[in-house]
Design a protein around this motif. Structure first.
Motif, PDB file in Angstrom:
ATOM      1  N   LYS A   1       0.822  -1.208   0.000  1.00 38.96           N
ATOM      2  CA  LYS A   1       0.000   0.000   0.000  1.00 38.96           C
ATOM      3  C   LYS A   1       0.860   1.263   0.000  1.00 38.96           C
ATOM      4  CE  LYS A   1      -3.952  -2.149   2.320  1.00 38.96           C
ATOM      5  NZ  LYS A   1      -4.747  -2.250   3.590  1.00 38.96           N
TER       6      LYS A   1
ATOM      7  N   ASP B   1       2.058   1.773  -3.484  1.00 40.57           N
ATOM      8  CA  ASP B   1       0.947   2.235  -4.318  1.00 40.57           C
ATOM      9  C   ASP B   1       0.720   3.733  -4.110  1.00 40.57           C
ATOM     10  OD1 ASP B   1       0.580  -0.275  -5.299  1.00 40.57           O
ATOM     11  OD2 ASP B   1      -1.118  -0.769  -3.994  1.00 40.57           O
ATOM     12  N   ALA B   2       0.756   4.152  -2.841  1.00 43.58           N
ATOM     13  CA  ALA B   2       0.552   5.570  -2.535  1.00 43.58           C
ATOM     14  C   ALA B   2       1.666   6.429  -3.131  1.00 43.58           C
ATOM     15  CB  ALA B   2       0.474   5.766  -1.019  1.00 43.58           C
ATOM     16  N   TYR B   3       2.895   5.932  -3.039  1.00 45.48           N
ATOM     17  CA  TYR B   3       4.026   6.674  -3.601  1.00 45.48           C
ATOM     18  C   TYR B   3       3.914   6.769  -5.123  1.00 45.48           C
ATOM     19  CZ  TYR B   3       8.782   7.815  -5.019  1.00 45.48           C
ATOM     20  OH  TYR B   3       9.883   8.401  -5.607  1.00 45.48           O
ATOM     21  N   GLY B   4       3.391   5.703  -5.743  1.00 41.25           N
ATOM     22  CA  GLY B   4       3.226   5.730  -7.192  1.00 41.25           C
ATOM     23  C   GLY B   4       2.228   6.782  -7.644  1.00 41.25           C
ATOM     24  N   LYS B   5       1.244   7.065  -6.817  1.00 39.20           N
ATOM     25  CA  LYS B   5       0.238   8.074  -7.156  1.00 39.20           C
ATOM     26  C   LYS B   5       0.664   9.481  -6.752  1.00 39.20           C
ATOM     27  CE  LYS B   5      -3.560   4.747  -6.633  1.00 39.20           C
ATOM     28  NZ  LYS B   5      -4.768   4.397  -5.842  1.00 39.20           N
ATOM     29  N   ASP B   6       1.496   9.573  -5.731  1.00 38.84           N
ATOM     30  CA  ASP B   6       1.887  10.885  -5.224  1.00 38.84           C
ATOM     31  C   ASP B   6       3.383  10.874  -4.894  1.00 38.84           C
ATOM     32  OD1 ASP B   6       2.209  13.326  -4.049  1.00 38.84           O
ATOM     33  OD2 ASP B   6       0.715  13.038  -2.466  1.00 38.84           O
ATOM     34  N   LYS B   7       4.195  11.397  -5.821  1.00 39.92           N
ATOM     35  CA  LYS B   7       5.644  11.367  -5.653  1.00 39.92           C
ATOM     36  C   LYS B   7       6.138  12.329  -4.571  1.00 39.92           C
ATOM     37  CE  LYS B   7       6.932   8.310  -8.722  1.00 39.92           C
ATOM     38  NZ  LYS B   7       5.613   7.797  -9.136  1.00 39.92           N
TER      39      LYS B   7
ATOM     40  N   ARG C   1       9.630   8.109  -0.437  1.00 41.50           N
ATOM     41  CA  ARG C   1       9.739   6.813  -1.117  1.00 41.50           C
ATOM     42  C   ARG C   1      10.026   5.724  -0.094  1.00 41.50           C
ATOM     43  NH1 ARG C   1      10.897   4.713  -6.214  1.00 41.50           N
ATOM     44  NH2 ARG C   1      11.982   2.699  -6.138  1.00 41.50           N
TER      45      ARG C   1
END
Length: 460
Positions: free
Chosen positions: A243, A246-252, A256
């Motif tokens: 999760k 996934d969150a990092y992939g949506k909001d850089k 990280r």
């Protein structure tokens, strides 16, 4: 001075040494081409050919038997199957009059390629790692594609196996492979197709043995070892890890997450996309494994299943497949002699998904067709016995779109025999893996030919 003389002698012997080495290399090359050679460069010119098998009795498995049928193989796939198939120009024709055509068999629970000599030669065994939790360990990275067991196994019609690590609590990732290829990477169809977990007992050992006979399951629930909480915590951490990424992939703009290979390997498991193979034989172990999978939202597969017939209601309600590995196991003193012989029949009548596996090292996988044959002799319908070593294991491993039956578009893993595939006397006449024709040689066949005509001298 003595060193100088030795140097001169060596130079004089060099032509002889080179000749000797060349002879040895040539002899070794010839031996390799006959004994257990698994190099695709020597198999059908290394290329996928175009073949048409004519006049055969075709067991499609997923549909009716086609009398006097045809199978067209092209580009590694089954291009056509039926009573009348248009043959492309240049196809190599095989007249299979009087012969049977089957999909290649699949053994879904082995250590083939990881274990060469299981007893007395530890250096040939690479089926387990140190430590209890090894989710990132992959069997495919340790498979020996040149194992003599490969040729011995495929010559009976087994074209695919699931090779899995053993030991510990999380043993690692099982691989689904073709029994053909110069490297393990070439053999792999699914390098990471399932995770192997052994539910820890109170004694700290495995929850069940994949190939053992299993004893009574009518007692109290199996005691769970203290490491079960560590296992649960690891799975929950993997869920949180997935999760976070996934969150990092949506909001850089988010931090990280630090990479963790153990948790990364578990993400598809906790999300239910990668199945988990639980080793369990006793009824209580099966109940424990299913309950654990329910709690952690895993996709379970039971391997072993000696007493799965006692838990058919549970297994059917949860749609949990069983890989039976005990068909030829010896029952306990109080059990009837045919308890394991009838296990597959009982599961089939109850509507439980199942497949038949040898469940052991590579030395026993060649017995797969006869284990299915024994089940057929003890109540399992013959067509179901055939599915138990072809289509059903493909379905359990989620590769039914690639293998398990003779259908257009599936991989051309085809066996042509002179009799019933599950009969001990049947011989394989032609064999195809990935659309390549495989020579019917093995270490067993070559040793048989070597000693068959050896003279016997009787000393009075």
């Amino acid at each position: 001075m003595s060193g100088h003389l030795c140097s001169i002698d060596a130079w004089r012997l060099l032509p002889l040494l080179l000749t000797t080495f060349a002879s040895v290399a040539s002899a070794q090359s010839g031996l390799n081409s006959r004994v257990g050679n698994n190099d695709p460069a020597t198999i059908g010119g290394s290329e996928r050919g175009t073949f048409v098998i004519r006049n055969a009795r075709v067991f499609t498995v997923s549909g009716p038997v086609i009398e006097n049928g045809m199978v067209l193989i092209r580009d590694g796939l089954i291009a056509a199957v039926g009573a009348n198939v248009q043959v492309p120009q240049g196809a190599r024709e095989i007249d299979a009059r009087g012969l049977n055509v089957y999909p290649g068999m699949i053994d879904a629970g082995t250590t083939l390629g990881l274990t060469e000599v299981s007893g007395g030669a530890p250096g040939t065994v690479d089926a387990s790692e140190l430590g209890s939790f090894n989710p990132s360990v992959r069997a495919v990275d340790a498979i020996n594609p040149h194992s003599a067991q490969v040729g011995v196994t495929r010559i009976v019609g087994v074209t695919n196996v699931v090779s899995m690590p053993r030991g510990g609590i999380i043993s690692g990732q099982a691989a689904f492979v073709n029994l053909l290829g110069y490297t393990a990477k070439e053999m792999a169809i699914m390098p990471s197709m399932a995770l192997v977990i052994n539910i820890p007992s109170a004694g700290g050992g495995r929850g069940g043995r994949g190939g053992g006979g299993g004893r009574g399951g009518g007692g109290p629930e199996a005691p769970i070892g203290p490491q079960i909480e560590e296992l649960k915590a690891l799975l929950r951490d993997a869920d949180a890890y997935g999760k976070a990424f996934d969150a990092y992939g949506k909001d850089k703009s988010l931090p990280r997450p630090a990479r963790n290979v153990r948790l990364e390997a578990l993400v598809p498991v906790v999300r239910g996309t990668t199945p988990v193979i639980f080793s369990a034989n006793r009824a209580v172990e099966i109940r424990t494994a299913v309950a654990f999978a329910d709690e952690m939202k895993l996709k379970p597969v039971i391997m072993g299943g000696a007493e799965a017939w006692k838990e058919t209601a549970l297994l059917k309600s949860r749609n949990v497949p069983v890989i039976l590995t005990n068909t030829l196991a010896q029952p306990s003193d109080d059990d009837p002699y045919d308890m394991h012989y009838e296990a597959a029949s009982k599961l089939q009548k109850a509507g439980v998904r199942f497949s038949i596996s040898t469940g052991g090292s590579g030395t026993s996988v060649r017995d797969l067709p006869w284990q299915a044959g024994i089940s057929s002799a003890f109540g399992l319908p013959k067509d179901e016995a055939l599915k138990a070593v072809t289509l059903y294991p493909a379905q359990a491993m989620n590769v039914q779109d690639k293998l398990g039956s003779i259908e257009v578009g599936k991989m051309a893993n085809i066996v042509v025999t002179d009799g019933d595939l599950l009969e001990a006397k049947t011989k394989t006449r032609y064999l195809f893996i990935d659309g390549r024709q495989v020579p019917l040689t093995s270490k067993h066949e070559d040793l048989y030919d070597l000693f068959r005509n050896r003279g016997v001298t009787i000393i009075p």
